[in-house]
Design a protein around this motif. Structure first.
Motif, PDB file in Angstrom:
ATOM      1  N   LYS A  24      33.293  58.162 -40.216  1.00 50.17           N
ATOM      2  CA  LYS A  24      31.881  58.109 -40.593  1.00 50.17           C
ATOM      3  C   LYS A  24      31.397  59.482 -41.060  1.00 50.17           C
ATOM      4  O   LYS A  24      30.644  59.589 -42.029  1.00 50.17           O
ATOM      5  CB  LYS A  24      31.045  57.611 -39.416  1.00 50.17           C
ATOM      6  N   LYS A  25      31.848  60.543 -40.388  1.00 49.98           N
ATOM      7  CA  LYS A  25      31.481  61.909 -40.797  1.00 49.98           C
ATOM      8  C   LYS A  25      32.003  62.237 -42.193  1.00 49.98           C
ATOM      9  O   LYS A  25      31.442  63.070 -42.890  1.00 49.98           O
ATOM     10  CB  LYS A  25      32.034  62.931 -39.801  1.00 49.98           C
ATOM     11  N   PHE A  26      33.081  61.583 -42.593  1.00 52.61           N
ATOM     12  CA  PHE A  26      33.674  61.784 -43.908  1.00 52.61           C
ATOM     13  C   PHE A  26      33.044  60.864 -44.964  1.00 52.61           C
ATOM     14  O   PHE A  26      33.472  60.855 -46.102  1.00 52.61           O
ATOM     15  CB  PHE A  26      35.182  61.513 -43.847  1.00 52.61           C
ATOM     16  N   ASN A  27      32.055  60.068 -44.568  1.00 51.15           N
ATOM     17  CA  ASN A  27      31.433  59.072 -45.451  1.00 51.15           C
ATOM     18  C   ASN A  27      32.474  58.114 -46.026  1.00 51.15           C
ATOM     19  O   ASN A  27      32.404  57.715 -47.183  1.00 51.15           O
ATOM     20  CB  ASN A  27      30.648  59.739 -46.573  1.00 51.15           C
ATOM     21  N   ALA A  28      33.435  57.756 -45.203  1.00 50.82           N
ATOM     22  CA  ALA A  28      34.527  56.889 -45.641  1.00 50.82           C
ATOM     23  C   ALA A  28      34.048  55.459 -45.845  1.00 50.82           C
ATOM     24  O   ALA A  28      33.128  54.984 -45.177  1.00 50.82           O
ATOM     25  CB  ALA A  28      35.657  56.919 -44.612  1.00 50.82           C
ATOM     26  N   VAL A  29      34.712  54.781 -46.772  1.00 47.45           N
ATOM     27  CA  VAL A  29      34.457  53.375 -47.066  1.00 47.45           C
ATOM     28  C   VAL A  29      35.623  52.573 -46.505  1.00 47.45           C
ATOM     29  O   VAL A  29      36.788  52.894 -46.762  1.00 47.45           O
ATOM     30  CB  VAL A  29      34.350  53.152 -48.592  1.00 47.45           C
ATOM     31  N   ARG A  30      35.310  51.529 -45.747  1.00 47.93           N
ATOM     32  CA  ARG A  30      36.362  50.673 -45.205  1.00 47.93           C
ATOM     33  C   ARG A  30      36.826  49.728 -46.306  1.00 47.93           C
ATOM     34  O   ARG A  30      36.042  48.959 -46.858  1.00 47.93           O
ATOM     35  CB  ARG A  30      35.840  49.876 -44.015  1.00 47.93           C
ATOM     36  N   MET A  31      38.129  49.794 -46.591  1.00 50.14           N
ATOM     37  CA  MET A  31      38.707  48.971 -47.652  1.00 50.14           C
ATOM     38  C   MET A  31      39.292  47.672 -47.098  1.00 50.14           C
ATOM     39  O   MET A  31      39.112  46.615 -47.674  1.00 50.14           O
ATOM     40  CB  MET A  31      39.810  49.754 -48.363  1.00 50.14           C
ATOM     41  N   LEU A  32      40.033  47.786 -46.013  1.00 54.69           N
ATOM     42  CA  LEU A  32      40.639  46.669 -45.304  1.00 54.69           C
ATOM     43  C   LEU A  32      40.496  46.959 -43.822  1.00 54.69           C
ATOM     44  O   LEU A  32      39.998  48.018 -43.432  1.00 54.69           O
ATOM     45  CB  LEU A  32      42.125  46.529 -45.673  1.00 54.69           C
ATOM     46  N   GLU A  33      40.942  46.070 -42.976  1.00 53.80           N
ATOM     47  CA  GLU A  33      40.732  46.222 -41.541  1.00 53.80           C
ATOM     48  C   GLU A  33      41.181  47.588 -41.020  1.00 53.80           C
ATOM     49  O   GLU A  33      40.495  48.207 -40.222  1.00 53.80           O
ATOM     50  CB  GLU A  33      41.462  45.114 -40.771  1.00 53.80           C
ATOM     51  N   SER A  34      42.322  48.071 -41.472  1.00 49.27           N
ATOM     52  CA  SER A  34      42.791  49.373 -40.983  1.00 49.27           C
ATOM     53  C   SER A  34      43.081  50.336 -42.136  1.00 49.27           C
ATOM     54  O   SER A  34      44.016  51.123 -42.084  1.00 49.27           O
ATOM     55  CB  SER A  34      44.028  49.205 -40.105  1.00 49.27           C
ATOM     56  N   CYS A  35      42.267  50.277 -43.173  1.00 47.72           N
ATOM     57  CA  CYS A  35      42.424  51.166 -44.318  1.00 47.72           C
ATOM     58  C   CYS A  35      41.051  51.636 -44.779  1.00 47.72           C
ATOM     59  O   CYS A  35      40.150  50.820 -45.006  1.00 47.72           O
ATOM     60  CB  CYS A  35      43.142  50.449 -45.460  1.00 47.72           C
ATOM     61  N   TRP A  36      40.891  52.944 -44.890  1.00 50.35           N
ATOM     62  CA  TRP A  36      39.636  53.561 -45.295  1.00 50.35           C
ATOM     63  C   TRP A  36      39.874  54.472 -46.486  1.00 50.35           C
ATOM     64  O   TRP A  36      41.000  54.918 -46.723  1.00 50.35           O
ATOM     65  CB  TRP A  36      39.071  54.380 -44.141  1.00 50.35           C
ATOM     66  N   CYS A  37      38.823  54.790 -47.210  1.00 50.38           N
ATOM     67  CA  CYS A  37      38.917  55.642 -48.376  1.00 50.38           C
ATOM     68  C   CYS A  37      37.780  56.656 -48.355  1.00 50.38           C
ATOM     69  O   CYS A  37      36.658  56.335 -47.946  1.00 50.38           O
ATOM     70  CB  CYS A  37      38.840  54.775 -49.632  1.00 50.38           C
ATOM     71  N   PHE A  38      38.071  57.885 -48.793  1.00 50.46           N
ATOM     72  CA  PHE A  38      37.048  58.931 -48.828  1.00 50.46           C
ATOM     73  C   PHE A  38      37.460  59.998 -49.836  1.00 50.46           C
ATOM     74  O   PHE A  38      38.609  60.054 -50.266  1.00 50.46           O
ATOM     75  CB  PHE A  38      36.834  59.549 -47.444  1.00 50.46           C
TER      76      PHE A  38
END
Length: 88
Positions: A24-38
């Protein structure tokens, strides 16, 4: 600025909250259940792996990938995703 994907397998304890809080601090976007992007500057996949390993247990899996930018466009593709890194 570089685009990164972070994927993980939390195996035994499965305490997701410390990892979620940091993403969340990285402003990440959740792509799939266990995959995020930032997006980040002045770092690389190895440095981010070493950083995020502090938020998972020793037996958990963690993968950080940097996505190439070609002609000003990040090269990635997905299907039925929960989020969109183009919104970062």
């Amino acid at each position: 600025m570089a685009l990164f994907f972070l994927s993980y397998d939390l195996r035994n304890k499965r305490d997701y909250q410390p990892l979620y809080d940091e993403l969340k601090k990285f402003n990440a976007v959740r792509m799939l259940e266990s995959c995020w992007c930032f997006k980040r500057i002045n770092t690389n996949a190895k440095g981010l792996r070493d950083y995020f390993k502090e938020f998972v247990d020793e037996d958990d899996g963690l993968l950080v990938s940097q996505v190439a930018e070609i002609d000003g466009v990040y090269q990635w593709a997905g299907l039925n995703l929960d989020g969109n890194p183009n919104e970062l």
